[in-house]
Write a protein that holds these residues in place. Structure first.
Motif, PDB file in Angstrom:
ATOM      1  N   ALA A   1      24.070  -9.659 -25.491  1.00 55.75           N
ATOM      2  CA  ALA A   1      23.285  -8.905 -26.469  1.00 55.75           C
ATOM      3  C   ALA A   1      24.145  -8.067 -27.391  1.00 55.75           C
ATOM      4  O   ALA A   1      23.653  -7.568 -28.417  1.00 55.75           O
ATOM      5  CB  ALA A   1      22.263  -8.009 -25.762  1.00 55.75           C
ATOM      6  N   VAL A   2      25.442  -7.869 -27.055  1.00 60.18           N
ATOM      7  CA  VAL A   2      26.334  -7.093 -27.914  1.00 60.18           C
ATOM      8  C   VAL A   2      27.549  -7.925 -28.349  1.00 60.18           C
ATOM      9  O   VAL A   2      28.561  -7.378 -28.768  1.00 60.18           O
ATOM     10  CB  VAL A   2      26.806  -5.794 -27.225  1.00 60.18           C
ATOM     11  N   SER A   3      27.438  -9.221 -28.259  1.00 59.54           N
ATOM     12  CA  SER A   3      28.532 -10.107 -28.664  1.00 59.54           C
ATOM     13  C   SER A   3      28.742 -10.060 -30.173  1.00 59.54           C
ATOM     14  O   SER A   3      27.928  -9.494 -30.918  1.00 59.54           O
ATOM     15  CB  SER A   3      28.214 -11.546 -28.243  1.00 59.54           C
ATOM     16  N   ASP A   4      29.823 -10.661 -30.636  1.00 66.57           N
ATOM     17  CA  ASP A   4      30.059 -10.746 -32.078  1.00 66.57           C
ATOM     18  C   ASP A   4      28.879 -11.403 -32.784  1.00 66.57           C
ATOM     19  O   ASP A   4      28.412 -10.933 -33.831  1.00 66.57           O
ATOM     20  CB  ASP A   4      31.338 -11.541 -32.358  1.00 66.57           C
ATOM     21  N   ALA A   5      28.407 -12.512 -32.206  1.00 66.88           N
ATOM     22  CA  ALA A   5      27.291 -13.221 -32.833  1.00 66.88           C
ATOM     23  C   ALA A   5      26.039 -12.348 -32.862  1.00 66.88           C
ATOM     24  O   ALA A   5      25.288 -12.353 -33.849  1.00 66.88           O
ATOM     25  CB  ALA A   5      27.013 -14.522 -32.085  1.00 66.88           C
ATOM     26  N   ALA A   6      25.811 -11.582 -31.796  1.00 70.31           N
ATOM     27  CA  ALA A   6      24.631 -10.714 -31.755  1.00 70.31           C
ATOM     28  C   ALA A   6      24.727  -9.606 -32.793  1.00 70.31           C
ATOM     29  O   ALA A   6      23.722  -9.245 -33.429  1.00 70.31           O
ATOM     30  CB  ALA A   6      24.474 -10.115 -30.356  1.00 70.31           C
ATOM     31  N   PHE A   7      25.923  -9.052 -32.978  1.00 68.92           N
ATOM     32  CA  PHE A   7      26.110  -8.006 -33.985  1.00 68.92           C
ATOM     33  C   PHE A   7      25.914  -8.567 -35.388  1.00 68.92           C
ATOM     34  O   PHE A   7      25.234  -7.964 -36.233  1.00 68.92           O
ATOM     35  CB  PHE A   7      27.502  -7.396 -33.824  1.00 68.92           C
ATOM     36  N   VAL A   8      26.479  -9.736 -35.633  1.00 68.79           N
ATOM     37  CA  VAL A   8      26.293 -10.378 -36.938  1.00 68.79           C
ATOM     38  C   VAL A   8      24.808 -10.657 -37.178  1.00 68.79           C
ATOM     39  O   VAL A   8      24.286 -10.414 -38.275  1.00 68.79           O
ATOM     40  CB  VAL A   8      27.118 -11.671 -37.030  1.00 68.79           C
TER      41      VAL A   8
END
Length: 394
Positions: free
Chosen positions: A36-43
Motif C-alpha cells: 500500500a506504500v510502494s512506489d507504484a501505490a504512491f504514483v
C-alpha cells in the motif's frame, strides 16, 4: 585491477531496494501495508489527485480522458525516478507524462507540486491505514480471546524484572487489549479526521486555481470529496501538524506492539517457558533452540519507528510557505513509518493468533517463588470484563 574496481563501483553505486525487499522484506515489509506504500501505490495516489483535480476543473470529456490513462502501470517508474532526482519532486515528470498520455494540457493547471505530493501522501496513508487497522483489530480480537480464555489462569506478576505477586494471565492479556484498542482508535481518528487534501496552488492562496476565493474553495472541496479526504479550513503548505499527528499515532501503535512482543519474549525464555511463540525459528548453531520469531520480528520492526517519528517532528519548522529540505524529508520517512508499523502489527497479529499458553507452567513458577501458601490470588474477572466490554463496544 582498475577495470574490476570500476565494474564493482558501477554495480554498487545505485542502491537496489528490490534486492533488500527480497532478502529482508519478509521481516521488515510484513503484511499488506508494504504494498500500500510502494512506489507504484504512491504514483497511483498522485495520479488520483490529478484525476480529482481534472474532474473539478475540466470539461467532463477531458477529465475522463485523464482518468482513462491515470494508471500507475502505464508509467515508467525508472524515468519518473530520474526526473524526481532532477527536480527534487516526483510531480514534474509525472505531470509531463500524464499530459502526454492524455493529450490534455489542462492537467495540473492551478496546482503546485506540493498539492499533489501532500494530497497523494495523505491518500496513500489513508489506504494503508485501512489495511493496518484490519491487522490491529485482528490482533486485538486474538488478545480478547486470550483474556477470556485465561481469565482465571494464575501467573506470577513481575515488577522491575523481579517476582512480585499473583495475578492472572487473563488480566495481562486484557491490558494488552485495552492498549491495542486505544492505539487503533486513535489511528482511525487520524485517518478520518486529520488526513486532508492539500489544495493551495503555488503559494497557498489558490490564485491560479479559480477566478475568486469562493470558486477556489469549491474546487478544493470537490477534490477532497472525490478522494474521501478532509477538506481543511485553509491550505496547509507550511502547517505540518497533520503529517506529525499521523506519525505520532503510528508511533504509539508501534510502541504498543513492541511492549506486547517484549512481554512474550520474556515469558517465552527457556527458564520461564510460560508461553510459546507459535512462529518459532531455529538457530544455526544450537539445534535445541526455538526462537520466538514473531515476537522478535515485531520488536525489530517497531524499534525503527521512534526515530522516524522524531524526524517527522523535527521538520515541522519549515521555512515560510514551503520548506527547503524539511518537506522533502517527510516523503520517504512517512512511507517507512507506515511500512515499519504495518510490519510490526502484522507480526503481532501472527504472534497473538498462534500464541501457546502453558497454564501449568505458570502455576508451577508461581508456587516455586511464593510457595504453596502464596499470597491470596485476587479475582481479576471484573477488570477483564471491563476490558472485554469496551472492546466489544468499539
Amino acid at each position: 585491477m582498475a577495470t574490476d574496481s570500476t565494474s564493482t563501483s558501477k554495480a554498487t553505486a545505485r542502491p537496489s531496494s528490490s534486492t533488500s525487499d527480497v532478502l529482508l522484506g519478509a521481516i521488515f515489509a510484513r503484511g499488506r501495508v508494504a504494498a500500500a506504500v510502494s512506489d507504484a501505490a504512491f504514483v497511483q495516489a498522485m495520479l488520483d489527485v490529478e484525476v480529482a483535480h481534472a474532474r473539478a476543473t475540466l470539461p467532463a470529456p477531458a477529465a475522463e480522458a485523464v482518468a482513462a490513462v491515470a494508471v500507475a502501470e502505464r508509467f515508467d517508474l525508472e524515468a519518473l525516478a530520474q526526473e524526481a532526482a532532477r527536480h527534487a519532486t516526483p510531480v514534474i515528470g509525472l505531470v509531463a507524462a500524464l499530459r502526454e498520455q492524455s493529450g490534455e494540457d489542462g492537467v495540473h493547471r492551478g496546482l503546485t507540486s506540493q498539492d499533489v505530493v501532500d494530497t497523494g501522501l495523505m491518500l496513500m496513508a489513508q489506504r494503508a491505514l485501512s489495511v493496518l487497522s484490519d491487522d490491529a483489530a485482528a490482533a486485538a480480537d486474538a488478545t480478547a480471546l486470550l483474556a477470556e480464555t485465561h481469565r482465571t489462569t494464575p501467573i506470577l506478576a513481575r515488577t522491575l524484572m523481579q517476582p512480585a505477586q499473583p495475578t492472572s494471565f487473563g488480566l495481562k492479556a486484557a491490558g494488552w487489549l485495552v492498549a491495542l484498542d486505544d492505539a487503533g482508535a486513535e489511528l482511525t481518528r487520524v485517518r478520518d479526521a486529520v488526513l486532508a487534501a492539500q489544495v493551495g496552488g503555488a503559494v497557498g492562496n489558490r490564485a491560479a486555481l479559480a477566478d475568486d476565493a469562493d470558486a477556489g474553495a469549491r474546487v478544493a472541496a470537490a477534490i477532497a470529496a472525490e478522494l474521501g479526504l478532509v477538506d481543511p479550513i485553509l491550505p496547509w503548505h507550511g502547517d505540518r501538524r497533520r503529517a506529525a499527528q499521523l506519525a505520532a499515532a503510528l508511533g504509539v501503535l508501534a510502541g504498543t506492539a513492541a511492549k506486547i512482543a517484549a512481554d512474550v519474549v520474556l515469558l517465552a525464555q527457556g527458564e520461564v517457558a510460560e508461553v510459546r511463540d507459535g512462529v518459532a525459528g531455529g538457530s544455526s548453531a544450537m539445534a535445541h533452540k526455538a526462537n520466538p520469531v514473531a515476537a522478535i520480528s515485531a520488536r525489530a520492526c517497531a524499534a525503527r519507528v521512534p526515530g522516524l517519528v522524531a524526524t517527522m517532528l523535527s521538520v515541522m519548522d519549515g521555512e515560510h510557505e514551503r520548506a527547503a529540505g524539511g518537506w522533502q524529508a517527510e516523503w520517504e520517512t512517512l512511507r517507512e513509518l507506515l511500512r515499519s508499523t504495518g510490519a510490526a502489527v502484522a507480526w503481532l497479529r501472527e504472534l497473538l493468533e498462534r500464541l501457546e499458553v502453558d497454564a501449568p507452567r505458570m502455576e508451577a513458577n508461581l508456587v516455586a517463588v511464593l510457595g504453596d501458601a502464596a499470597a491470596p490470588r485476587p479475582d481479576t474477572g471484573p477488570l477483564i470484563d471491563r476490558a472485554l466490554a469496551a472492546h466489544r463496544a468499539r
